[in-house]
Design a protein around this motif. Structure first.
Motif, PDB file in Angstrom:
ATOM      1  N   ASN B   9      17.273  26.726 -36.402  1.00 37.25           N
ATOM      2  CA  ASN B   9      17.793  26.122 -36.311  1.00 37.25           C
ATOM      3  C   ASN B   9      19.205  25.659 -37.286  1.00 37.25           C
ATOM      4  O   ASN B   9      19.684  24.529 -36.803  1.00 37.25           O
ATOM      5  N   GLU B  12      22.400  23.716 -35.191  1.00 34.87           N
ATOM      6  CA  GLU B  12      20.915  22.413 -35.003  1.00 34.87           C
ATOM      7  C   GLU B  12      21.956  21.407 -36.295  1.00 34.87           C
ATOM      8  O   GLU B  12      22.550  20.795 -36.398  1.00 34.87           O
ATOM      9  N   ARG B  13      21.633  21.772 -37.369  1.00 32.58           N
ATOM     10  CA  ARG B  13      21.512  21.420 -38.271  1.00 32.58           C
ATOM     11  C   ARG B  13      23.137  21.376 -39.653  1.00 32.58           C
ATOM     12  O   ARG B  13      23.507  20.379 -39.500  1.00 32.58           O
ATOM     13  N   SER B  15      25.619  21.012 -37.248  1.00 32.31           N
ATOM     14  CA  SER B  15      26.340  20.464 -36.531  1.00 32.31           C
ATOM     15  C   SER B  15      25.991  19.131 -37.199  1.00 32.31           C
ATOM     16  O   SER B  15      26.842  18.100 -36.676  1.00 32.31           O
ATOM     17  N   SER B  16      24.691  18.574 -37.458  1.00 32.15           N
ATOM     18  CA  SER B  16      24.380  17.074 -37.376  1.00 32.15           C
ATOM     19  C   SER B  16      25.544  16.441 -39.017  1.00 32.15           C
ATOM     20  O   SER B  16      25.686  15.884 -39.112  1.00 32.15           O
TER      21      SER B  16
END
Lengths: 308, 261
Positions: B9, B12-13, B15-16
């Protein structure tokens, strides 16, 4: 009527275009050349070389072609004469042993031939063993291993020539300094070889290695000499480089008797066989070789003391 | 054990984090991983068919095969051991066996010098497909691989019934072409020399020359060193005595100097 008699005779002599009995104008050579093909392969070229030869010699003398080839081979100033004479001699030699065959007429092959896999079956018909030339075929077998090996070497050597040239079957003369056969004038050979000559090269003067440097030296002599003395620091113990060794040591005493020549020039095969047709041309040439003529040229074989 | 998903992940991490402002600079790998995201399927899938042979990887025996004549009954239930070995095979990477490999091995065993020919190892033009109706190919030099491929082609098109016959045909075709090639290269060199070419040292000769220079220097050093060693070892007693005599003389002179002072 008497006009011809009254014309003043010129003292000049000139070469006449050579002719061969089995090649006639207006007809092809069956199975190998069409009418037009033979015209470009033989008549046109013979005329051209004869004309040029006369031009360069300026009607001064007439020697047999062979003696020109022998005599002028290493002369820089006579190189035009030599070139024409040698080409004429080679061409005549090549055409003299080409007689027709009874194969169907030629169809120009396409570009696919370039990648074509060679056929594994060796289906050639013209075999010196079957035409009753036992002496020749035994000499071929002992020199090349077998007839098939000889054929592939001969045709492949010719195929590999990129420009103009001839592939020769030659017999090496035995160096008969001690032997009594020299006195009787007999020529003897020990082994047969396949030899390539390029452009106007000649099998009598086959040592191609040092030619360029020889000619260069001669040209330098023709030019006004520059005052420059070369220091020669030659050491007898120094090992020569490969180039030097080949120029000075190789083929010192060998002389060859030509037996058979195959023309590699596109002038011979382009008309009839097309751009991709050299393989087919060579196959047809093999079928057209008159082995009797080749055997007639073969000198006596020297007794061979080696075990073969 | 719990399936570890943190690593997968990462995109995703990151990007956040970027969105939240925890990271100010986009990492260098970001675009690459975004374009080719890691797989998130962690389920092992059984491979029922071996792709090399097209045969099932594991199969329960047929009912007839389970008959045991000594006891006179059928074994109807697979034991735990049986089941385990079958299941093992389902998840193992199957061994890939190709006929080409055997042919290649055979060819290079029979023609070991074919290996010594220079070969292009790095190709950046992608794989090419060749038509093996002929042994020679445009853009591919003739080598053992041509023979292997041609053999398979002969078998596939039923031009030869057996593997060895097809291999022999391809091999003999190969010999023909090699003979041609060899004569061709000789004649090309001869022709070029005839027209005045002078060939420089080849790549190997050049390498040997470079090496020779270093060896010459090394040789001189070695000679010097060995001379030195032989001088030392020739008569140790003499050299020691002489050196001790020298030192004595030196000490004497020093003493005399001191006295003078």
């Amino acid at each position: 009527m008497f006009g011809t008699k009254l014309t003043p005779r010129t003292l000049s002599r000139s070469y006449i275009t050579p002719s061969l009995e089995h090649l006639k104008k207006g007809a092809g050579l069956s199975g190998i050349f069409s009418e037009k093909g033979l015209q470009t392969a033989w008549f046109d070229r013979a005329e051209l070389h004869t004309e040029k030869l006369n031009q360069y010699l300026s009607h001064s003398e007439e020697k047999p072609l062979e003696s020109i080839v022998h005599g002028y081979a290493k002369s820089a100033s006579k190189r035009e004469v030599f070139n024409q004479a040698s080409q004429l001699y080679n061409l005549r030699f090549a055409m003299s042993s080409l007689h027709g065959n009874d194969l169907p007429s030629i169809q120009k092959p396409g570009p696919k031939v370039l990648l074509e896999t060679p056929k594994l079956e060796l289906d050639f018909k013209n075999d010196p063993r079957e035409t009753g030339n036992a002496r020749l075929s035994s000499a071929l077998a002992s020199s090349f291993g077998s007839l098939i090996e000889f054929r592939s070497l001969l045709l492949n050597s010719n195929k590999a020539i990129a420009g103009d040239g001839f592939t020769w079957l030659v017999a090496r003369k035995v160096n008969t300094s001690q032997r009594e056969s020299l006195a009787s004038g007999n020529v003897e050979f020990d082994w047969l070889y396949v030899l390539n000559t390029y452009n106007a090269g000649s099998p009598f003067n086959f040592n191609k290695v040092g030619h360029i440097s020889d000619l260069q030296r001669q040209f330098e002599k023709l030019k006004p000499v520059e005052e420059e003395v070369e220091e020669e620091n030659s050491n007898p113990l120094q090992i020569k480089s490969v180039q030097e060794a080949r120029e000075s040591e190789s083929y010192k005493s060998a002389t060859y008797v030509p037996l058979l020549a195959i023309d590699a020039s596109p002038k011979a095969w382009l008309t009839d066989y097309g751009v991709f047709g050299k393989d087919l041309y060579l196959e047809r040439v093999w079928e057209s070789i008159e082995w009797n003529i080749v055997e007639q040229r073969l000198p006596a074989r020297a007794p061979n003391y080696q075990l073969t | 054990m719990k399936v570890q998903q943190n690593a997968v992940n990462v995109l995703e991490r990151t990007s956040s984090y970027l969105k939240a402002g925890l990271l100010t600079k986009t990492p260098a790998w970001y675009d690459v991983v975004a374009r080719v995201p890691p797989s998130k399927r962690f389920v092992r899938e059984p491979r029922m068919v071996n792709p090399a042979t097209d045969e099932p990887t594991s199969q329960l025996p047929e009912y007839e095969d389970l008959y045991d004549p000594t006891v006179g009954i059928h074994k109807t239930r697979a034991s735990r051991a049986d089941k385990k070995s079958l299941a093992n095979k389902l998840y193992k990477a199957p061994k890939l066996k190709y006929a080409e490999d055997k042919l290649r091995e055979l060819f290079y065993e029979q023609h070991p010098w074919e290996r010594s020919r220079p070969k292009m190892l790095v190709e950046n033009a992608g794989t090419r497909t060749y038509q093996w109706d002929t042994l020679q190919q445009l853009g591919k030099p003739l080598d053992g691989e041509s023979v292997v491929q041609r053999t398979l082609h002969l078998l596939k098109t039923k031009q030869q019934p057996e593997l060895l016959a097809a291999y022999d045909q391809a091999r003999f075709e190969f010999y023909r072409l090699r003979i041609q090639e060899e004569v061709q290269s000789q004649v090309a060199q001869e022709e070029a020399e005839m027209f005045g070419s002078v060939f420089g040292p080849s790549a190997i000769e050049f390498g040997v020359q470079r090496e020779q220079k270093i060896i010459d220097i090394w040789k001189q050093k070695a000679i010097n060193q060995s001379e030195l060693m032989s001088a030392r070892n020739s008569n140790p007693a003499e050299s020691w005595s002489s050196s001790s005599a020298q030192s004595e003389e030196e000490s004497k002179t020093q003493e005399s100097q001191e006295i003078q002072l």
